[in-house]
Design an enzyme around this catalytic site. Structure first.
Site, PDB file in Angstrom:
ATOM      1  N   LYS A   1      -8.007  -9.085  -0.683  1.00 36.50           N
ATOM      2  CA  LYS A   1      -8.729  -9.571  -1.859  1.00 36.50           C
ATOM      3  C   LYS A   1      -9.396 -10.918  -1.543  1.00 36.50           C
ATOM      4  CE  LYS A   1      -6.957  -5.821  -3.442  1.00 36.50           C
ATOM      5  NZ  LYS A   1      -5.737  -5.730  -4.230  1.00 36.50           N
TER       6      LYS A   1
ATOM      7  N   ASP B   1       3.970 -12.490  -5.986  1.00 35.01           N
ATOM      8  CA  ASP B   1       2.682 -11.918  -5.589  1.00 35.01           C
ATOM      9  C   ASP B   1       1.608 -12.838  -6.164  1.00 35.01           C
ATOM     10  OD1 ASP B   1       0.276 -10.558  -5.312  1.00 35.01           O
ATOM     11  OD2 ASP B   1       1.114  -8.581  -5.786  1.00 35.01           O
TER      12      ASP B   1
ATOM     13  N   TYR C   1       0.818  -5.060 -10.047  1.00 35.30           N
ATOM     14  CA  TYR C   1      -0.039  -4.164  -9.294  1.00 35.30           C
ATOM     15  C   TYR C   1       0.544  -2.746  -9.339  1.00 35.30           C
ATOM     16  CZ  TYR C   1      -2.628  -2.209  -5.409  1.00 35.30           C
ATOM     17  OH  TYR C   1      -3.423  -1.418  -4.636  1.00 35.30           O
TER      18      TYR C   1
ATOM     19  N   ARG D   1       2.480  -5.494  19.825  1.00 33.56           N
ATOM     20  CA  ARG D   1       2.934  -5.276  18.428  1.00 33.56           C
ATOM     21  C   ARG D   1       3.460  -6.561  17.812  1.00 33.56           C
ATOM     22  NH1 ARG D   1       7.586  -2.978  17.820  1.00 33.56           N
ATOM     23  NH2 ARG D   1       7.207  -1.454  19.451  1.00 33.56           N
TER      24      ARG D   1
HETATM   25  C1  LIG Z   1      -4.537  -5.063  -4.019  1.00 32.74           C
HETATM   26  C2  LIG Z   1      -3.240  -5.653  -4.425  1.00 32.74           C
HETATM   27  C3  LIG Z   1      -2.056  -5.335  -3.761  1.00 32.74           C
HETATM   28  C4  LIG Z   1      -2.014  -4.339  -2.621  1.00 32.74           C
HETATM   29  O1  LIG Z   1      -2.764  -4.752  -1.531  1.00 32.74           O
HETATM   30  P1  LIG Z   1      -3.425  -3.687  -0.479  1.00 32.74           P
HETATM   31  O2  LIG Z   1      -4.053  -4.543   0.548  1.00 32.74           O
HETATM   32  O3  LIG Z   1      -4.376  -2.859  -1.262  1.00 32.74           O
HETATM   33  O4  LIG Z   1      -2.303  -2.866   0.050  1.00 32.74           O
HETATM   34  C5  LIG Z   1      -0.893  -5.955  -4.194  1.00 32.74           C
HETATM   35  N1  LIG Z   1      -0.886  -6.832  -5.211  1.00 32.74           N
HETATM   36  C6  LIG Z   1      -2.014  -7.150  -5.888  1.00 32.74           C
HETATM   37  C7  LIG Z   1      -1.952  -8.115  -7.007  1.00 32.74           C
HETATM   38  C8  LIG Z   1      -3.221  -6.571  -5.516  1.00 32.74           C
HETATM   39  O5  LIG Z   1      -4.337  -6.878  -6.184  1.00 32.74           O
END
Ligand SMILES: *Cc1c(COP(=O)(O)O)cnc(C)c1O
Length: 384
Positions: free
Chosen positions: A203, A178, A105, A52
């Site tokens: 992404k 973010d 998001y 883990r």
């Molecule tokens: C997709 C996304 C998230 C969340 O990510 P996941 O891998 O889907 O949990 C957070 N912030 C942004 C800007 C995103 O595009």
């Protein structure tokens, strides 16, 4: 590796130049063991104890990302972007005050409004691109975290990271960014004063729409970062070794993908600005975008792969246009090599700042003329 300092793209292309010590393979093996042998004296001289917290493939991918983000305290991978983001908030204490971007998001905003609030965090949403509003919301000694998404989904507003860091730090708060839609090719928030940078590695970092993963990187190995590490280790929101391997493979081509995607996004933004059926293009690379000047300062190598358009004819025309794409894929998510289109308002629901006539476009690596022609015919069919 050479003695000369190397550019991030060189280091990323070779995943830090790691080779397999056993076979000299240029790709390192995927480590899948969940447990490791103790020494005869009962110690763990390898440093690996249990799967883990400890996995070499995960650590190799973390090293690549930490290099890309210039993260002195390193990177941590998580099972998803949401697991990474929520770990930051779970590292806070009940009663702590948080200021977060109003445009962000949608799933994280929804989590903050429900779960985080239930857990005792006091969340206040402001337009973090408005520094006066941000300053007014941050309470010295009370606010513990400022959370900013930039460029922010799906309007691509730009928060001035250096200025936001100054405001947060003056109040004794941390700044977390973010940076999913910028990627380290365009912005390295830690070098601008942010304390933590978060990625939905699902992404553009992975870039092939085949891994769900998240990441955090930190500037300082302090008490707060150690809380975050504990949250991951104890709650177990870890990334599996196979996903970590795929993510590392994706990051090897991050720079070439981003070059193509960003150049195409700019071309599309410019051409769509002149399209009779497009009322407005939202892209920080356009001089008329409200965040353009700050973006020009804090983003390098272009303005990213994400843009949105508002179509003439309102919500119905937008949904109809999305229904008629042939090359674009009508799907959520972003950052992959295939271009995606989505009517965001219908997914975000009530309370979303997303206009109903907006279509979000994630730019892939296809030929940009094919992409434009596809949008052009879809807009025309949608309008007919
Ligand atoms: C997709 C996304 C998230 C969340 O990510 P996941 O891998 O889907 O949990 C957070 N912030 C942004 C800007 C995103 O595009």
């Amino acid at each position: 590796m050479t003695k000369r300092p190397l550019h991030p793209r060189s280091l990323a292309a070779q995943a830090m130049g790691e080779i397999d010590p056993l076979t000299k393979g240029v790709v390192t093996p995927i480590h899948i063991a969940t447990t490791y042998i103790r020494d005869e004296d009962n110690g763990y001289s390898s440093g690996f104890v249990y799967g883990r917290p400890d996995n070499e493939t995960v650590r190799e991918a973390e090293t690549v990302l930490a290099m890309l983000e210039e993260a002195k305290a390193g990177a941590l991978l998580f099972s998803s972007g949401m697991a990474a983001a929520t770990a930051v908030f779970q590292a806070l204490s009940p009663g702590d005050h948080v200021v977060a971007s109003k445009v962000m998001y949608w799933a994280l905003r929804s989590w903050l409004l429900t779960e985080a609030t239930r857990w005792g965090l006091k969340i206040e949403f402001v337009e973090t691109d408005d520094l006066t509003a941000l300053k007014a919301a941050v309470k010295p000694g009370v606010t513990k975290l400022v959370w900013a998404e930039t460029p922010s989904n799906p309007l691509w507003t730009i928060t001035d990271i250096a200025a936001a860091a100054e405001i947060a730090h003056a109040a004794g708060a941390k700044l977390a960014v973010d940076s999913t839609c910028a990627s380290p090719v365009h912005t390295r928030p830690l070098t601008l004063g942010a304390d933590i940078v978060m990625h939905a590695a699902t992404k553009v970092l992975n870039g092939h729409s085949d891994v769900v993963a998240g990441a955090l990187c930190a500037r300082e190995d302090d008490a707060f970062w150690n809380r975050v590490k504990t949250v991951r280790k104890m709650q177990g929101g870890i990334l599996g070794p196979f996903e970590a391997y795929l993510l590392m493979r994706g990051m090897r081509t991050l720079h070439v993908r981003q070059e193509r995607q960003t150049a195409s996004a700019m071309t599309l933004a410019q051409k769509l600005s002149a399209h009779p059926l497009v009322a407005r293009v939202l892209y920080p690379g356009l001089p008329q975008h409200p965040g353009h000047d700050i973006a020009a300062r804090q983003m390098q190598n272009g303005f990213g792969y994400m843009l949105s358009i508002q179509v003439t004819g309102g919500e119905k025309a937008a949904i109809k246009a999305a229904a008629h794409v042939e090359l674009y894929k009508r799907a959520t998510s972003l950052g992959g090599v295939e271009s995606l289109i989505e009517h965001r308002a219908s997914i975000e629901g009530a309370g979303s700042p997303c206009p109903v006539d907006l279509l979000r476009l994630s730019t892939g690596i296809e030929d940009v003329e094919d992409l434009y022609n596809d949008l052009d015919q879809a807009l025309k069919t949608g309008h007919a």
